[in-house]
Design an enzyme around this catalytic site. Sequence first.
Site, PDB file in Angstrom:
ATOM      1  N   ASN A 184     -15.319  26.195 -30.117  1.00 16.17           N
ATOM      2  CA  ASN A 184     -15.864  25.207 -31.044  1.00 16.17           C
ATOM      3  C   ASN A 184     -17.095  25.728 -31.770  1.00 16.17           C
ATOM      4  O   ASN A 184     -17.362  25.365 -32.903  1.00 16.17           O
ATOM      5  CB  ASN A 184     -16.224  23.914 -30.319  1.00 16.17           C
ATOM      6  CG  ASN A 184     -16.818  22.893 -31.265  1.00 16.17           C
ATOM      7  OD1 ASN A 184     -16.146  22.444 -32.202  1.00 16.17           O
ATOM      8  ND2 ASN A 184     -18.091  22.563 -31.096  1.00 16.17           N
ATOM      9  N   ASP A 211     -21.148  25.133 -35.235  1.00 13.10           N
ATOM     10  CA  ASP A 211     -19.696  24.923 -35.108  1.00 13.10           C
ATOM     11  C   ASP A 211     -18.918  25.901 -35.980  1.00 13.10           C
ATOM     12  O   ASP A 211     -19.276  26.154 -37.130  1.00 13.10           O
ATOM     13  CB  ASP A 211     -19.331  23.488 -35.512  1.00 13.10           C
ATOM     14  CG  ASP A 211     -19.515  22.519 -34.358  1.00 13.10           C
ATOM     15  OD1 ASP A 211     -20.584  22.574 -33.716  1.00 13.10           O
ATOM     16  OD2 ASP A 211     -18.598  21.714 -34.102  1.00 13.10           O
ATOM     17  N   ASP A 224     -13.081  25.150 -23.980  1.00 12.41           N
ATOM     18  CA  ASP A 224     -14.210  24.234 -23.995  1.00 12.41           C
ATOM     19  C   ASP A 224     -14.166  23.317 -25.225  1.00 12.41           C
ATOM     20  O   ASP A 224     -13.811  23.755 -26.319  1.00 12.41           O
ATOM     21  CB  ASP A 224     -15.496  25.087 -24.026  1.00 12.41           C
ATOM     22  CG  ASP A 224     -16.753  24.248 -24.006  1.00 12.41           C
ATOM     23  OD1 ASP A 224     -16.934  23.481 -23.043  1.00 12.41           O
ATOM     24  OD2 ASP A 224     -17.557  24.346 -24.959  1.00 12.41           O
ATOM     25  N   GLU A 264     -10.375  21.181 -22.317  1.00 12.41           N
ATOM     26  CA  GLU A 264     -11.263  20.052 -22.060  1.00 12.41           C
ATOM     27  C   GLU A 264     -11.229  19.126 -23.272  1.00 12.41           C
ATOM     28  O   GLU A 264     -11.729  19.477 -24.335  1.00 12.41           O
ATOM     29  CB  GLU A 264     -12.698  20.548 -21.843  1.00 12.41           C
ATOM     30  CG  GLU A 264     -13.691  19.412 -21.666  1.00 12.41           C
ATOM     31  CD  GLU A 264     -15.140  19.805 -21.998  1.00 12.41           C
ATOM     32  OE1 GLU A 264     -16.046  19.194 -21.424  1.00 12.41           O
ATOM     33  OE2 GLU A 264     -15.350  20.697 -22.843  1.00 12.41           O
TER      34      GLU A 264
HETATM   35 CA   LIG Z   1     -16.337  21.439 -34.333  1.00 14.05          CA
END
Ligand SMILES: [Ca+2]
Length: 527
Positions: free
Chosen positions: A139, A199, A229, A265
């Site tokens: 991410n 991000d 993750d 997750e």
């Molecule tokens: Ca993102």
Amino acid sequence: MGKRLKISVIFVVLALLLSACAQNGSKTASDGYKYNHELNVIDDNYRTYYEVFVYSFCDSNGDGIGDLNGLISKLDYISDMGFNGIWLMPIMPSTTYHKYDVIDYYSIDKQYGTLDDFKRLIEECNKRGIKVIIDLVLNHTSTQNEWFKSAVSALEKGQDSKYIGWYNFQKGKPASDTWHKAGNSEWCYEAKFWEGMPDLNLGNEELRAEIEKIAKFWLDLGVGGFRLDAAKEYYSGNSEKNIEVLKWFTDYCKSVKKDCYLVAEVWDGFSAFSKYYQSGIDSLFNFSFGQATGKITTTLNMAGSANSAKSYADALCFAQKTFLSYNPNAIDAPFFTNHDTGRAAGYFSYNADKIKLAWGMNLTMSGSAFVYYGEEIGMTGSGRDENKRAPMFWSNSNKEGMTNPPPNMETQENHFAPVDEQLKDNTSILNYVKRAIRLRNENPELARGILTIIPLEDEETCAVLKSYDNSSIIVVYNLSETEKQVTIKKSDFAYDGIRGYLSVNSQEPNLDGETLTMPAYAIVILK
Ligand SMILES: [Ca+2]
Ligand SMILES: [Ca+2]
């Protein structure tokens, strides 16, 4: 008694004992447990994983920080506990103690060791039949990652760079507190969790090619797969796009290594996270059963029919049915706690019986089960994140290998004994967890079985049939604090006798015909 007669009496007794053992194929263990069976561990993706935070696990060189060599020195412990999988929280170079902000995806953080240490870890795990999966943070990266530094530097100079497209930049002032100014440029960047973790833009094709390279790098080194993750935040608020990312990544990894294992997750409610099975990913952490608010805790802590044992069995069956409706190969990933949740001891005010039973419920669930390090001894940890990641409590008398606490951890007082003491105590939490894993390793039906509810009259008890590969077991739960009798008709559900059990104390279950007497908080397997 004459000598000859004495010998023949001994012989007859021995023969009787041997035939009794042969009849049910079981052996009595040193703690008096009568139902030890041969291990039947299948090398597939239904495993029992141990989640390790390397930083706090075992220090090999005396700098107070856990490392890969320290972990290697504890592999016999992990293997003796029965685990056949390890999930390593991030091990790549990073600016933080938790290492979820990655600077370089192709290396090992110096605090933890080297790539050679990692290769040795994989070798040693292979010898023990342990599959290693590593945390892969897709991410976001660290702001100190060369990709991000190049992008910001280009923006500051008004130049172009391929890395600009790898992140989410917007011209102008930050629109919300998840947007931050990019250096001295007129741009700002998205950082969902923390301004130090920008991000990534997972729609960028060049970035995807790089991520494929990273995945191949680690799979070629021998990792068995990845824990992904924060998959819910790949595109915050857009599950369809997140599912597409997981599908792309799963398909790629399986093309490199067919039997690799991926677990994501997606920290969300039941109907929200289960949808992600549409991606074809092996597993999603089952947030509905774990944590302080999950089904296991509410069942054990709250009275009333909404939290009855019957409702627990219903929930187990409903979850399995739902996951399989999205992906016929879905493997549930039950966990009870992890590095982001409080430790289990606190959910039950340090009531050892309930802590044990909670792990028994977790470890008799279908799928790949996950146990966070230190939970097998009921370690303490709640509040700020560092508290949940305390040094593994190996011993009171021998400090060898024990790490310093993570920076800013508040003192955590352990209510239960350290590993070396619990190993010697037959009724410890550790030996309960060990027995539960042993049951998984003796009975492939436990992790792989398709569930059918067996109706029982008493709402504080429940039972499920688990069928796998033409074999079935019955798992019976007494979730009350009193002894219970349960009757299961052999004409409805065939079984011969007790196959194994979990008891929170030294009391044993007893089967008389079709009547099973269960100690308080017991779980019994019939076969
Ligand atoms: Ca993102
Ligand atoms: Ca160290």
